[in-house]
Design an enzyme around this catalytic site. Structure first.
Site, short mmCIF file in Angstrom:
data_model
loop_
_atom_site.label_atom_id
_atom_site.label_comp_id
_atom_site.label_asym_id
_atom_site.label_seq_id
_atom_site.Cartn_x
_atom_site.Cartn_y
_atom_site.Cartn_z
CD GLU A 121 13.28 4.60 7.89
OE1 GLU A 121 13.21 5.51 8.77
OE2 GLU A 121 13.26 4.82 6.69
CB CYS A 160 13.69 9.31 7.62
SG CYS A 160 14.47 8.19 6.47
CE LYS A 183 -1.68 2.89 2.82
NZ LYS A 183 -1.53 4.09 1.95
CD GLU A 201 10.95 13.23 10.65
OE1 GLU A 201 11.91 12.63 10.17
OE2 GLU A 201 9.83 12.69 10.81
N GLY A 222 -8.08 3.99 6.76
CA GLY A 222 -8.94 2.92 6.25
C GLY A 222 -8.12 1.74 5.73
N GLY A 225 -4.90 3.56 -1.23
CA GLY A 225 -5.83 4.06 -0.22
C GLY A 225 -5.14 4.87 0.86
CG ASP A 226 -7.77 6.32 3.85
OD1 ASP A 226 -7.74 5.07 3.86
OD2 ASP A 226 -8.76 6.98 4.22
N GLY A 227 -4.43 5.96 5.10
CA GLY A 227 -3.88 5.23 6.24
C GLY A 227 -4.95 4.70 7.16
N1 LIG Z 1 10.51 8.08 8.10
C1 LIG Z 1 10.20 8.62 6.95
O1 LIG Z 1 10.84 8.38 5.93
C2 LIG Z 1 9.01 9.50 6.86
C3 LIG Z 1 8.59 10.28 7.92
N2 LIG Z 1 7.50 11.07 7.78
C4 LIG Z 1 7.12 11.93 8.92
O2 LIG Z 1 5.72 11.90 9.05
C5 LIG Z 1 5.17 13.21 9.00
C6 LIG Z 1 3.78 13.16 8.42
O3 LIG Z 1 3.81 12.62 7.11
P1 LIG Z 1 2.56 11.76 6.59
O4 LIG Z 1 2.39 11.89 5.14
O5 LIG Z 1 1.36 12.11 7.40
O6 LIG Z 1 3.10 10.28 6.88
P2 LIG Z 1 2.30 9.01 7.37
O7 LIG Z 1 3.15 8.28 8.31
O8 LIG Z 1 0.92 9.38 7.80
O9 LIG Z 1 2.13 8.16 6.00
C7 LIG Z 1 3.00 7.14 5.59
C8 LIG Z 1 2.22 5.91 5.14
O10 LIG Z 1 1.48 5.40 6.26
C9 LIG Z 1 0.10 5.27 5.95
N3 LIG Z 1 -0.64 5.47 7.20
C10 LIG Z 1 -0.89 6.64 7.82
N4 LIG Z 1 -1.59 6.43 8.95
C11 LIG Z 1 -1.79 5.08 9.04
C12 LIG Z 1 -2.46 4.24 9.97
N5 LIG Z 1 -3.07 4.74 11.05
N6 LIG Z 1 -2.48 2.90 9.75
C13 LIG Z 1 -1.86 2.38 8.66
N7 LIG Z 1 -1.23 3.13 7.73
C14 LIG Z 1 -1.17 4.47 7.92
C15 LIG Z 1 -0.13 6.31 4.87
O11 LIG Z 1 -1.28 6.04 4.12
C16 LIG Z 1 1.16 6.19 4.08
O12 LIG Z 1 1.09 5.08 3.20
C17 LIG Z 1 6.19 13.99 8.19
O13 LIG Z 1 6.08 15.36 8.46
C18 LIG Z 1 7.47 13.40 8.69
O14 LIG Z 1 7.79 13.98 9.93
C19 LIG Z 1 6.77 11.08 6.62
C20 LIG Z 1 7.13 10.34 5.55
C21 LIG Z 1 8.31 9.51 5.56
O1 LIG Z 2 13.76 9.14 4.28
C1 LIG Z 2 14.44 8.14 4.26
C2 LIG Z 2 15.54 7.97 3.32
C3 LIG Z 2 16.12 9.07 2.78
C4 LIG Z 2 17.15 8.92 1.87
C5 LIG Z 2 17.55 7.69 1.51
S1 LIG Z 2 18.79 7.53 0.33
O2 LIG Z 2 19.91 6.88 0.97
O3 LIG Z 2 19.14 8.85 -0.17
O4 LIG Z 2 18.22 6.69 -0.72
C6 LIG Z 2 16.98 6.61 2.04
C7 LIG Z 2 15.97 6.74 2.97
#
Ligand SMILES: NC(=O)C1=CN([C@@H]2O[C@H](COP(=O)(O)OP(=O)(O)OC[C@H]3O[C@@H](n4cnc5c(N)ncnc54)[C@H](O)[C@@H]3O)[C@@H](O)[C@H]2O)C=CC1
Ligand SMILES: O=Cc1ccc(S(=O)(=O)O)cc1
Length: 478
Positions: free
Chosen positions: A246, A280, A171, A380, A206, A202-204
Site C-alpha cells: 500500500e 496516502c 516492524k 506525493e 537493516g 529498527g530502520d528500513g
Molecule cells: N502510503 C503511505 O501511507 C505512506 C507513504 N509515505 C511516503 O513515503 C515518503 C517517505 O516517507 P518515509 O518515512 O521515508 O517512508 P518509508 O517508506 O521509508 O518507511 C515506511 C516503513 O518502511 C520501512 N522501510 C524503509 N525502507 C525500507 C527498506 N528498504 N526495506 C524494508 N523496510 C523499509 C521503514 O522503516 C518504515 O517502517 C513520504 O514522504 C510519503 O510520500 C510515507 C509514509 C506512509
Molecule cells: O495514509 C493512509 C491512510 C490515511 C487515512 C486513513 S483513514 O481512513 O482516515 O483511517 C487510512 C489510511
C-alpha cells in the site's frame, strides 16, 4: 515513557537485546530527540521470525471462535489504553491530541470489529462440484508499517493476519515506535499465544530488509513509500514471497460544474490538510472547471487560513507539525519548485507559520493555476499543500485525473449521482469517494498502478493472508 522501550516482544516475552545499535526518536514539535529504541539486527530478526514459525501450526489450527475471542479482548484492550495510545502518537508523530482522539484512535477498534464481523460469516471451505476449495493461512507474515497513521496502519494488518490464522513479526516505523509498543502490550495482556505476535524495532535498510528477505517469512505486508515498496519486493523475490503493498498517492478530486462549490472546495481542502497532509489518500489535486478557478481559489485559501496550526498539546489545534525533518524539507522543496514553475500561491507558502521558530511546522498552502506537468502536481508531497488544476470539460477532467503514476484514491463531487457514478467508473484508482461519504472500514483499500497491489480492510484484507487450496476428488464423481 513505555517501560519496555529498547526491548523487543518475541515469543510471548519482552527481550532486551545485548549491545547493538540504537536510534533516537524525535519530537516533531521541537526537532529534539526524546527517546531511544534498540535496532534489531539479523539475529534478533531471525529470533522473532523463528518464534512465529514455531507458533504457526497451532495458531493455524485454532478455531474461528478462539480467534474472535482474542480479537475481542484486543479490542477491549484498545479501549482501556486509549489515553496512552493518543499521548504516544501525539508525541512521536506530532498529531494534535484532539485529532489523535477524534481521527486516529477509532480506526483500531473499527478494524478489529469489522474483522470479527467478517470472520463470523467467512466461508473458509467451499465445495465446487467434486472439489473442495479451502482457504488456509499463508504462514509467517512480516508487517512493515509507516508513521502517518500509527494505529490504522498496524491494526489493519494485525487484525486480518490473526483472523486468518497467521503468525507475524511487526516492524513499526522507527519514527513512531511508541504506540506500537503499547499495541504489543495490549496483545500480550489479551493473551495472544506465544510466538503468534512478535515485534522488533529498527530502520528500513537493516531491520526491514532482514525481515523482507528472511527465508522463513511467507508474506510481507507493507505500507509506505513507493521507494521502500520496490526495495521490499526485490528483497522478497528471491524466496518468492507474497508481497502486499500500500504505497503513495496523488489523488485527484474532480469538482464537476454542478457541485456545491462552497462545500466541495472547503471539505476537499480540509481533507487535503488533514493529518498535516500526511495521508496516502489525501485529495491533493483539486480539478475545477477553468471558469471556476478564481472562485475555488478564494474558497480554498479561506480554508487554509482557518486551518489552525498548533502545538500537539494544544486542544484547539487542527494541524500539528509534519513528522520528520526529512518530511519538512521535502515539503519546503516542493513548495519552492511550485513557485519557481509559476503556480500562484493563494495561501501559505514557504517557511514555518508565524510564531513557530522550531519544530517541523508547515503553512497550509494552496496553489492555484497549477499545470499538470509541474512537480507539485505529480509528486506525493505528504504535507498540507493543495493544487488547483483547471480542466476544460468532463472528458478533460478524467484525462488529467488519470494522468499519474499513482492510483490509490480519487474523489468526485457532483449534485447528480448518475453523473458522479459515470465518472467514478472511468477513474483508474482503487478507492473512489463520491461527495465525501463517511469512512467505510468494510470497503476495499488499496491502489492501482504504482500505488501498490493487494487490498486491505474487512473481507478484502482477510483474503490477503490466505492461500487457496483445491482438493480434487473430495466428493466421489457422480
Ligand atoms: N502510503 C503511505 O501511507 C505512506 C507513504 N509515505 C511516503 O513515503 C515518503 C517517505 O516517507 P518515509 O518515512 O521515508 O517512508 P518509508 O517508506 O521509508 O518507511 C515506511 C516503513 O518502511 C520501512 N522501510 C524503509 N525502507 C525500507 C527498506 N528498504 N526495506 C524494508 N523496510 C523499509 C521503514 O522503516 C518504515 O517502517 C513520504 O514522504 C510519503 O510520500 C510515507 C509514509 C506512509
Ligand atoms: O495514509 C493512509 C491512510 C490515511 C487515512 C486513513 S483513514 O481512513 O482516515 O483511517 C487510512 C489510511
Amino acid at each position: 515513557m513505555h517501560q519496555h522501550l529498547g526491548e523487543f516482544y518475541i515469543d510471548g516475552r519482552w527481550v532486551a537485546p545485548s549491545g547493538g545499535r540504537e536510534l533516537d526518536v524525535f519530537d516533531p514539535a521541537t526537532g529534539e530527540p526524546f527517546a531511544r529504541i534498540a535496532v534489531a539486527g539479523v539475529e534478533a530478526v531471525d529470533g522473532a521470525v523463528m518464534a512465529a514459525r514455531r507458533a504457526f501450526e497451532d495458531w493455524a489450527a485454532s478455531s474461528v471462535a478462539q480467534r474472535i475471542a482474542l480479537l475481542s479482548r484486543v479490542e477491549q484492550g484498545f479501549q482501556a489504553r486509549q489515553d496512552d495510545l493518543c499521548r504516544a502518537m501525539s508525541q512521536e508523530m506530532g498529531v494534535p491530541i484532539s485529532a489523535a482522539r477524534s481521527i486516529h484512535f477509532g480506526s483500531g477498534p473499527a478494524h478489529l470489529k469489522e474483522t470479527m464481523r467478517v470472520l463470523e460469516r467467512f466461508a473458509f471451505d467451499e465445495l465446487r462440484g467434486t472439489t473442495l476449495v479451502t482457504r488456509e493461512p499463508i504462514g509467517v507474515c512480516a508487517l512493515i508499517t509507516p508513521w502517518n497513521f500509527p494505529i490504522n496502519q498496524v491494526v489493519c494488518k494485525i487484525a486480518p493476519a490473526l483472523a486468518a490464522g497467521c503468525t507475524m513479526v511487526l516492524k513499526p516505523s522507527e519514527v513512531s515506535p511508541l504506540s506500537a509498543l503499547i499495541i504489543a502490550d495490549i496483545l500480550d495482556e489479551a493473551g495472544v499465544p506465544e510466538g503468534v505476535f512478535n515485534l522488533v524495532n529498527g530502520d528500513g535498510a537493516g531491520t526491514g530488509q532482514a525481515l523482507a528477505s528472511h527465508p522463513e517469512v511467507d508474506m510481507v505486508s507493507f505500507t509506505g513509500s513507493t521507494r521502500a515498496g520496490i526495495a521490499i519486493a526485490k528483497a522478497a523475490a528471491d524466496t518468492v514471497k507474497r508481497v502486499a503493498q500500500e504505497l503513495g498517492g496523488k489523488s485527484p478530486n474532480i469538482l464537476l460544474a454542478d457541485a456545491d462549490f462552497p462545500r466541495a472546495v472547503t471539505l476537499g481542502a480540509n481533507r487535503c490538510f488533514n493529518n498535516s497532509g500526511q495521508s496516502c489518500v489525501a485529495p491533493t489535486r483539486m480539478l475545477v472547471p477553468r471558469a471556476r478557478m478564481q472562485e475555488a481559489a478564494h474558497l480554498a485559501a479561506e480554508a487554509a487560513r482557518t486551518a489552525r496550526v498548533g502545538q500537539p498539546s494544544d486542544p484547539q489545534a487542527a494541524l500539528g507539525p509534519v513528522a520528520t525533518r526529512a518530511q519538512f524539507e521535502k515539503v519546503q522543496r516542493l513548495i519552492g519548485e511550485g513557485i519557481a514553475a509559476g503556480a500562484r500561491v493563494v495561501a501559505g507558502g514557504p517557511g514555518r507559520p508565524e510564531g513557530f521558530e522550531r519544530g517541523w511546522f508547515v503553512r497550509p498552502t494552496v496553489f492555484a493555476d497549477v499545470d499538470p506537468s509541474m512537480s507539485i502536481a505529480r509528486e506525493e508531497i505528504f504535507g498540507p499543500v493543495l493544487c488547483l488544476i483547471a480542466y476544460e470539460d468532463e472528458e478533460d477532467a478524467i484525462r488529467i485525473a488519470n494522468d499519474t503514476c499513482y492510483g490509490l484514491a480519487a474523489y468526485v463531487q457532483s449534485a447528480d449521482p448518475a453523473r458522479a457514478r459515470r465518472v467514478a467508473r472511468r477513474l483508474r484508482a482503487g478507492n473512489v469517494q463520491l461527495n465525501y461519504p463517511p469512512v467505510d472500514r468494510g470497503a476495499p483499500f488499496g491502489g492501482y498502478k504504482q500505488s501498490g497491489n493487494g487490498r486491505e480492510w474487512g473481507e478484502f484484507g482477510l483474503h490477503e493472508y490466505l492461500e487457496i487450496k483445491g482438493i480434487q476428488g473430495w466428493e466421489p464423481p457422480a
